[in-house]
Scaffold this motif. Structure first.
Motif, PDB file in Angstrom:
ATOM      1  N   ILE A 284     -45.658 -57.256  18.569  1.00 22.41           N
ATOM      2  CA  ILE A 284     -45.850 -55.872  18.102  1.00 22.41           C
ATOM      3  C   ILE A 284     -47.325 -55.698  17.733  1.00 22.41           C
ATOM      4  O   ILE A 284     -47.901 -56.542  17.041  1.00 22.41           O
ATOM      5  N   VAL A 285     -47.910 -54.611  18.204  1.00 22.59           N
ATOM      6  CA  VAL A 285     -49.316 -54.338  17.891  1.00 22.59           C
ATOM      7  C   VAL A 285     -49.463 -52.881  17.461  1.00 22.59           C
ATOM      8  O   VAL A 285     -48.914 -51.985  18.097  1.00 22.59           O
ATOM      9  N   GLN A 342     -47.627 -50.769  20.316  1.00 22.94           N
ATOM     10  CA  GLN A 342     -47.057 -51.446  21.495  1.00 22.94           C
ATOM     11  C   GLN A 342     -46.051 -52.473  21.017  1.00 22.94           C
ATOM     12  O   GLN A 342     -46.316 -53.244  20.089  1.00 22.94           O
ATOM     13  N   ILE A 343     -44.893 -52.496  21.659  1.00 21.08           N
ATOM     14  CA  ILE A 343     -43.900 -53.523  21.351  1.00 21.08           C
ATOM     15  C   ILE A 343     -43.413 -54.142  22.657  1.00 21.08           C
ATOM     16  O   ILE A 343     -43.072 -53.435  23.608  1.00 21.08           O
ATOM     17  N   ASN A 344     -43.441 -55.462  22.695  1.00 27.04           N
ATOM     18  CA  ASN A 344     -42.949 -56.207  23.854  1.00 27.04           C
ATOM     19  C   ASN A 344     -41.792 -57.085  23.392  1.00 27.04           C
ATOM     20  O   ASN A 344     -41.923 -57.795  22.386  1.00 27.04           O
ATOM     21  N   ALA A 362     -41.006 -53.319  27.437  1.00 24.16           N
ATOM     22  CA  ALA A 362     -42.260 -52.970  26.757  1.00 24.16           C
ATOM     23  C   ALA A 362     -42.276 -51.479  26.472  1.00 24.16           C
ATOM     24  O   ALA A 362     -41.926 -50.660  27.334  1.00 24.16           O
ATOM     25  N   LEU A 363     -42.621 -51.130  25.242  1.00 21.28           N
ATOM     26  CA  LEU A 363     -42.743 -49.728  24.849  1.00 21.28           C
ATOM     27  C   LEU A 363     -44.148 -49.520  24.302  1.00 21.28           C
ATOM     28  O   LEU A 363     -44.621 -50.309  23.474  1.00 21.28           O
ATOM     29  N   ASN A 364     -44.799 -48.461  24.779  1.00 22.42           N
ATOM     30  CA  ASN A 364     -46.163 -48.206  24.322  1.00 22.42           C
ATOM     31  C   ASN A 364     -46.338 -46.736  23.997  1.00 22.42           C
ATOM     32  O   ASN A 364     -45.861 -45.862  24.718  1.00 22.42           O
TER      33      ASN A 364
END
Lengths: 578, 270
Positions: A284-285, A342-344, A362-364
């Protein structure tokens, strides 16, 4: 006399032995690339002999060689743009030795003379780099020193003048168009865990850094006092605890009136912060940034991306698919405020959704808005961004309602079995074309994009890849647009894209693709952009020959972009390295 | 090693101290360079080819107005000609484009562009940073003509009778023409700026139309001698949308062979 002959002979033997050693024990590597295009008339997409203007063939090429022997290294790079490919700056036209350097680094102290690249922190006040695909090179020619007094501490100093296409480096007799200033900078970074032995393996990790960069320029303005020395500083900190990492950098620049900021004397500020968490299968960023009047160039009259001393990192997803990459965000150095999340996540193997190989999700989300600018009182008069004043005031923690860019995308990547690999991505995009591309008055792009990709591995040496993409845009198809403005709509409206690629004998590939602007608001622009390619890859050598049409677009690397005009013809790319 | 560290720290400190110049008063003092007495009252026209959707134009116009202020508003005239792609009509933006302006703009492809004492961009095209030198040179030239404009405006009928009298004050050779233009000053309307749209932007000295065509009318071919006089009279009805209180007649004399302007005058309609 005999003694002299004997001495000379001994010297020659020693030199020969040393020379042998310099060759046998040295490491030499290099790379070469040639991009050549043949331009042809194509009435179908409006490319006529007038628009080609006699430019039927263009080549960009470079070759670079680096030599290393022990603590010593040296290198050269030769470049040729004869003439530059369409979309590259005409100032690049020419050929010659673009870069050379020699360096010695014994681990304690290092010195480089010649042309060099470096970066302080995130680059907010200093970054020199070369990006071949953009035709960009802002290297410094001068001296760079690196000093490592104790473990974990690195001190750097740089001094020099930036490359400006092929303009000669000189101090005197400079013309107005070549008034590059000197760039001087120092940077220090302290990795506390590395310096203190007892903290070497600590869970909590800290490093801090700070830099100061200044340019010295000549005041050639008739109206304004241009500061001869413009200083900037930045401070940064990186913290880590277990799976969490937090890093932030703040930069400040004193008054720096320039053609980019409309000659205002406001200070510049930038803030970048990032928080991330990672564990096996999950990342997670969260990133935020604020940029206010942070264009920093070594020539105050420079335009576009010329002579940038600093670099403003983008915090947006980098799209690789053909259709979404038509609308790539370009950073706005005069002011922007953005955030990215961003979550991977990888669904584990052996679960119903994960299957045998796991499933990657992946969701951004990213959005960039303008900053707020309020008028200021200048000698009793309310002014906004007026030259020769402090320009405006801006609340540091508030963003304007003016949205530049927003991207929401979701991606699934799945290896189904040994033969099949699929990837799907959905993108919802908002793009302020008027601001980002300078097409004033153009409506914003609000698009939904779907990209599907499937690879079928026939056997160990042969595979087939299919890519399908669609872009649907909300745009008024009956736009009442003046004839002269129509060309700005060249890439607007709905698109479809298909590509089929066959890789055979491990080294060869052949592909056909078509990009169709079927939903352009104007029927004359509803064109097919078809291409066929054949290529060969062996080790580090790649040869690709393409024929067909190229649509108008932008090429962006790290938020820095160049416009690529539409063209038709052949493209040959040859690259190799050793 | 300690010595090296000390040297490094001292170098850094020195760099900090000498590397920042804060400018408290950015504007340089006005130091006008007026022409010599012998050059009389030579006047100069700057044509500013601008556009309502040109974000760089307001800043450039400001720069040129500072030049005008520097050299004297009685010697330097500015006419804003809206022409080019960024001047084209667009929803919510005012339309100041004209046939004459488009003709003067020709095949140019950007805004803002300027010229100094030239009729069109084909004869001279300058960026804002290039205006200063030609302006200074033009002001130093010998005066060849004097221009007097006499306006007679009827408020009730909005009819304007304007007479331009051209008198040679020294000898010259050329193919001399005169153009009379209608200008409206201080029109409030939307303009794109570097920080977005400004709906209350004040458009200065906007060119509205000519009274005798984009390239005027000829009054003398060959030599003119001192004291030769010519005049042209025109009658027009002012459009209802024009504010007569802010309208001017601007006339200039030029050589049609070179498109160089010799003298300009500007007089209020009312």
């Amino acid at each position: 006399m005999k003694r002299l002959v004997l001495l000379s002979a001994m010297l020659m033997v020693v030199l020969a032995v040393r020379a042998q050693s310099f060759i046998e024990n040295a490491q030499i590597n290099g790379s070469f690339q040639t991009d050549a295009q043949v331009y042809m008339e194509d009435d179908g997409i409006g490319i006529t002999s007038e628009s080609i203007d006699g430019k039927k063939f263009a080549v960009n090429g470079f070759g670079k060689v680096a030599y290393a022997y022990g603590n010593f290294s040296a290198g050269i790079r030769f470049e040729a743009f004869q003439p530059p490919l369409n979309g590259f700056r005409e100032e690049l036209k020419g050929a010659g030795l673009a870069n050379f350097y020699a360096s010695h680094d014994n681990g304690f102290i290092g010195i480089t003379v010649g042309d060099f690249y470096d970066q302080f922190g995130n680059g907010l006040i200093f970054r020199t780099y070369e990006e071949w695909s953009l035709g960009m090179d802002n290297s410094l020619r001068g001296v760079r020193t690196v000093f490592r007094p104790i473990d974990g501490v690195i001190l750097k100093g740089v001094y020099g003048r930036q490359r400006y296409y092929w303009a000669p480096y000189r101090d005197r007799d400079m013309t107005i168009s070549d008034e590059r200033g000197l760039v001087r900078g120092v940077d220090g970074e302290w990795d506390i865990n590395q310096s203190i032995q007892s903290l070497n393996d600590a869970k909590f990790r800290v490093s801090i850094g700070g830099s100061f960069v200044s340019k010295q320029q000549e005041d050639q303005s008739m109206f304004y006092y241009i500061p001869k020395n413009v200083g900037s500083f930045a401070g940064r900190i990186n913290l880590g605890y277990g799976r969490f990492t937090f890093s932030t950098e703040y930069a400040y620049k004193i008054n720096d009136p320039s053609a980019i900021n409309n000659y205002i004397y406001k200070e510049g500020q930038a803030l970048l912060a990032s928080l991330s968490y990672s564990q096996k299968g999950l990342g997670i960023v969260l990133q935020v940034k604020r940029i206010d009047n942070m264009s920093f160039k070594s020539m105050y009259t420079a335009q576009e991306n010329d002579l940038d001393i600093n670099f403003i990192p983008p915090i947006n997803y980098t799209h690789t698919h053909s259709l979404p990459s038509m609308y790539t965000y370009s950073t706005q150095p005069n002011g922007e405020m953005g955030a990215q999340f961003q979550i991977n996540y990888t669904i584990p193997k052996g679960t119903p959704l994960g299957g045998k190989y796991g499933t990657k999700l992946a969701l951004n989300f990213s959005q960039v808005n303008d900053i707020i600018r309020d008028s200021i009182n200048d000698n009793g008069m309310m002014v906004l961004n007026m030259p020769g004043t402090d320009g405006y005031k801006s609340s540091f923690f508030e963003a304007s309602g003016h949205k530049f860019y927003r991207d929401i995308n979701f991606e699934i990547d799945k290896k189904i079995n040994k033969s099949w690999h699929v990837n799907a991505q959905y993108i919802n995009l908002f793009y302020d074309m008027a601001t980002i591309e300078g097409h004033v008055g153009m409506p914003d792009v609000e698009a939904n994009i779907v990209a599907l990709e499937a690879t079928y591995k026939i056997n160990t040496k042969n595979s087939l890849r299919l890519e399908l993409q669609g872009l649907w845009e909300k745009i008024n198809k009956n736009s009442d647009v003046d004839e002269s403005e129509k060309k700005d709509y060249l890439k607007r409206g709905d698109w479809a894209f298909a590509l089929l690629e066959y890789t055979f004998a491990s080294r060869w590939f052949v592909s056909v693709a078509d990009k169709y602007n079927y939903g352009n608001p104007f029927s004359e622009y509803r064109d097919h952009y078809y291409t066929g390619s054949i290529g060969f890859v062996k080790d580090a050598t790649r040869v690709t020959l393409s024929a067909g049409r190229q649509s108008e677009g932008v090429v962006c690397v790290g938020g820095v972009c160049r416009v690529v005009p539409a063209s038709s013809g052949f493209t040959l790319t040859v690259s190799t390295s050793f | 090693m300690k010595k090296l560290s000390l040297i490094f720290l001292l170098a850094v400190a020195a760099l900090f101290v000498v590397s920042c110049d804060k400018v408290d008063d950015p504007l340089k003092p006005v130091d006008p360079v007026y022409p010599d007495d012998s050059t009389g009252v030579k006047t100069v026209l700057i044509k500013d080819f601008t556009g309502v959707r040109c974000p760089n134009c307001p800043g450039a116009a400001e720069t040129v107005h500072q030049l005008q202020h520097l050299y004297g508003e009685d010697k330097v005239f500015i006419m804003s000609v809206h022409a080019g792609y960024l001047a084209q009509p667009a929803p919510t933006f005012p339309d100041f484009t004209t046939e004459e302006g488009t003709a003067w703009y020709g095949t140019s492809d950007s805004n803002p562009l300027f010229n100094v004492d030239h009729v069109d961009l084909a004869s001279e095209s300058l960026s804002v940073n290039e205006v200063d030198m030609p302006l200074s040179n033009a002001l130093s030239e010998k005066q060849v003509f004097d221009i007097e404009i006499i306006n007679n405006y009827d408020t009730a009928t909005r009819k304007l009778t304007t007479k331009t009298n051209v008198k040679a004050v020294s000898e010259a050779e050329g193919n001399f023409y005169m153009t009379s233009c209608l200008i409206e000053d201080s029109i409030v309307g939307k303009q794109l700026t570097l920080t977005g749209s400004d709906t209350s932007y004040v458009h200065r000295n906007v060119f509205r139309k000519t009274l005798n065509g984009a390239y005027g009318v000829m009054f003398k071919e060959g030599y003119v001698y001192a004291d030769e006089e010519y005049d042209r009279q025109y009658e027009i009805s002012l459009d209802s949308e024009y504010n007569a209180d802010q309208c001017y007649i601007l006339s200039y004399v030029f050589d049609n062979n070179t498109k160089k302007i010799y003298q300009t005058a500007m007089t209020k309609v009312k």
